[in-house]
Every structure is written in C-alpha cells, then in structure tokens.
Design a protein around this motif. Sequence first.
Motif, mmCIF file in Angstrom:
data_model
loop_
_atom_site.group_PDB
_atom_site.id
_atom_site.type_symbol
_atom_site.label_atom_id
_atom_site.label_comp_id
_atom_site.label_asym_id
_atom_site.label_seq_id
_atom_site.Cartn_x
_atom_site.Cartn_y
_atom_site.Cartn_z
ATOM 1 N N GLU A 1 38.849 -51.927 46.065
ATOM 2 C CA GLU A 1 37.642 -52.336 46.771
ATOM 3 C C GLU A 1 37.741 -53.760 47.321
ATOM 4 O O GLU A 1 37.228 -54.056 48.397
ATOM 5 N N GLY A 2 38.424 -54.622 46.606
ATOM 6 C CA GLY A 2 38.566 -56.006 47.039
ATOM 7 C C GLY A 2 39.384 -56.181 48.304
ATOM 8 O O GLY A 2 39.392 -57.260 48.902
ATOM 9 N N ASN A 3 40.091 -55.143 48.732
ATOM 10 C CA ASN A 3 40.944 -55.230 49.921
ATOM 11 C C ASN A 3 40.298 -54.615 51.177
ATOM 12 O O ASN A 3 40.939 -54.519 52.205
ATOM 13 N N LEU A 4 39.029 -54.215 51.084
ATOM 14 C CA LEU A 4 38.383 -53.534 52.209
ATOM 15 C C LEU A 4 38.369 -54.363 53.492
ATOM 16 O O LEU A 4 38.454 -53.814 54.588
ATOM 17 N N HIS A 5 38.265 -55.665 53.368
ATOM 18 C CA HIS A 5 38.176 -56.498 54.567
ATOM 19 C C HIS A 5 39.522 -57.112 54.974
ATOM 20 O O HIS A 5 39.578 -57.874 55.944
ATOM 21 N N ASP A 6 40.586 -56.755 54.270
ATOM 22 C CA ASP A 6 41.927 -57.169 54.691
ATOM 23 C C ASP A 6 42.245 -56.479 56.016
ATOM 24 O O ASP A 6 41.879 -55.323 56.228
ATOM 25 N N THR A 7 42.923 -57.182 56.904
ATOM 26 C CA THR A 7 43.232 -56.608 58.216
ATOM 27 C C THR A 7 44.699 -56.229 58.312
ATOM 28 O O THR A 7 45.546 -56.730 57.571
ATOM 29 N N ILE A 8 44.949 -55.346 59.249
ATOM 30 C CA ILE A 8 46.310 -54.887 59.512
ATOM 31 C C ILE A 8 46.444 -54.730 61.026
ATOM 32 O O ILE A 8 45.502 -54.311 61.702
ATOM 33 N N LYS A 9 47.610 -55.106 61.546
ATOM 34 C CA LYS A 9 47.860 -54.975 62.985
ATOM 35 C C LYS A 9 48.389 -53.562 63.256
ATOM 36 O O LYS A 9 49.369 -53.123 62.645
ATOM 37 N N LEU A 10 47.730 -52.876 64.176
ATOM 38 C CA LEU A 10 48.106 -51.519 64.565
ATOM 39 C C LEU A 10 48.491 -51.527 66.045
ATOM 40 O O LEU A 10 48.207 -52.500 66.749
ATOM 41 N N PRO A 11 49.115 -50.472 66.540
ATOM 42 C CA PRO A 11 49.536 -50.452 67.952
ATOM 43 C C PRO A 11 48.385 -50.695 68.930
ATOM 44 O O PRO A 11 48.593 -51.195 70.026
ATOM 45 N N TRP A 12 47.158 -50.373 68.570
ATOM 46 C CA TRP A 12 46.013 -50.530 69.470
ATOM 47 C C TRP A 12 45.135 -51.730 69.118
ATOM 48 O O TRP A 12 44.073 -51.912 69.692
ATOM 49 N N GLY A 13 45.556 -52.541 68.170
ATOM 50 C CA GLY A 13 44.802 -53.748 67.812
ATOM 51 C C GLY A 13 44.702 -53.916 66.310
ATOM 52 O O GLY A 13 45.264 -53.157 65.536
ATOM 53 N N GLU A 14 43.959 -54.919 65.912
ATOM 54 C CA GLU A 14 43.811 -55.229 64.500
ATOM 55 C C GLU A 14 42.562 -54.531 63.944
ATOM 56 O O GLU A 14 41.523 -54.503 64.596
ATOM 57 N N MET A 15 42.686 -53.975 62.741
ATOM 58 C CA MET A 15 41.556 -53.321 62.074
ATOM 59 C C MET A 15 41.561 -53.737 60.610
ATOM 60 O O MET A 15 42.622 -54.006 60.047
ATOM 61 N N ASN A 16 40.359 -53.728 60.000
ATOM 62 C CA ASN A 16 40.339 -53.925 58.558
ATOM 63 C C ASN A 16 40.312 -52.547 57.893
ATOM 64 O O ASN A 16 40.117 -51.520 58.556
ATOM 65 N N PHE A 17 40.526 -52.524 56.589
ATOM 66 C CA PHE A 17 40.658 -51.235 55.903
ATOM 67 C C PHE A 17 39.349 -50.470 55.830
ATOM 68 O O PHE A 17 39.360 -49.237 55.757
ATOM 69 N N LEU A 18 38.221 -51.151 55.888
ATOM 70 C CA LEU A 18 36.935 -50.450 55.944
ATOM 71 C C LEU A 18 36.859 -49.643 57.241
ATOM 72 O O LEU A 18 36.438 -48.484 57.238
ATOM 73 N N GLN A 19 37.299 -50.231 58.342
ATOM 74 C CA GLN A 19 37.328 -49.508 59.619
ATOM 75 C C GLN A 19 38.316 -48.345 59.559
ATOM 76 O O GLN A 19 38.032 -47.260 60.086
ATOM 77 N N ILE A 20 39.454 -48.566 58.930
ATOM 78 C CA ILE A 20 40.462 -47.508 58.836
ATOM 79 C C ILE A 20 39.948 -46.346 57.998
ATOM 80 O O ILE A 20 40.183 -45.183 58.320
ATOM 81 N N ILE A 21 39.202 -46.648 56.943
ATOM 82 C CA ILE A 21 38.640 -45.582 56.106
ATOM 83 C C ILE A 21 37.694 -44.701 56.927
ATOM 84 O O ILE A 21 37.649 -43.487 56.728
ATOM 85 N N PHE A 22 36.970 -45.288 57.864
ATOM 86 C CA PHE A 22 36.044 -44.514 58.694
ATOM 87 C C PHE A 22 36.701 -43.935 59.945
ATOM 88 O O PHE A 22 36.062 -43.203 60.694
ATOM 89 N N TYR A 23 37.963 -44.215 60.174
ATOM 90 C CA TYR A 23 38.641 -43.771 61.389
ATOM 91 C C TYR A 23 38.665 -42.243 61.552
ATOM 92 O O TYR A 23 38.361 -41.741 62.640
ATOM 93 N N PRO A 24 38.988 -41.447 60.516
ATOM 94 C CA PRO A 24 38.959 -39.991 60.721
ATOM 95 C C PRO A 24 37.575 -39.477 61.131
ATOM 96 O O PRO A 24 37.461 -38.604 61.990
ATOM 97 N N TYR A 25 36.520 -40.037 60.548
ATOM 98 C CA TYR A 25 35.155 -39.645 60.921
ATOM 99 C C TYR A 25 34.888 -40.006 62.378
ATOM 100 O O TYR A 25 34.414 -39.183 63.157
#
Length: 101
Positions: A54-78
């Motif tokens: 849970e403490g890593n939810l706001h950590d960001t990662i660079k993806l081919p289409w831009g930077e996202m945090n893990f909270l955004q990635i968790i909601f990506y399939p939805y």
Amino acid sequence: LVYTTTYSAELIRSQKNPEMPESGKEISMTVKDLEAAHREAVEEYLRAVRQFPEGNLHDTIKLPWGEMNFLQIIFYPYWNLVYHWGQISYLQTMYGDKEMH
C-alpha cells in the motif's frame, strides 16, 4: 482486454516495466477460449493487487506512453474496458442500434 489485464498484473507484481510483447501478432481464439483466458488474467491481476504494498501506491514508473503511478496502473484494466466499451457503443449507435444491451 486479456492483454491489458495481464500486462497490468505484471507491472503491479514486478513494479517495473516489463518488455512489451510483439505487436501485430494475430491470435485466433473462440469466444469460450477468450472468456477462459480473461478469467485467468483477472485472477492473476487480483493476486498482484492484493499483494501490492500500500505504501507504494503513489510511486511512479515510466511507461512507453508516459509516467503513471501504481494507483493509476491498478485502475488501468477498468479504464481500458470502459474506454473500449464506449467506442463499441458509439459504433453501435452509428449503425442505428439505439437499444441498450
């Protein structure tokens, strides 16, 4: 949808960007096989989400289409499902089908 869910699960599990699979590869599946693959991908995704710190939810990662945090990635399939559902629904209305299915 299966790809997005599986890709998101791998991002969540590894907390790094996995290599993108080959694009343009044609895959032929029956509806029954596709449903089974989706159910399996969802189970894999849910396991990854449950184990994510849970403490890593706001950590960001660079993806081919831009930077996202893990909270955004968790909601990506939805988000991806709703986005494409909207596209399909719009095309449906363009062909005169105004009935909600």
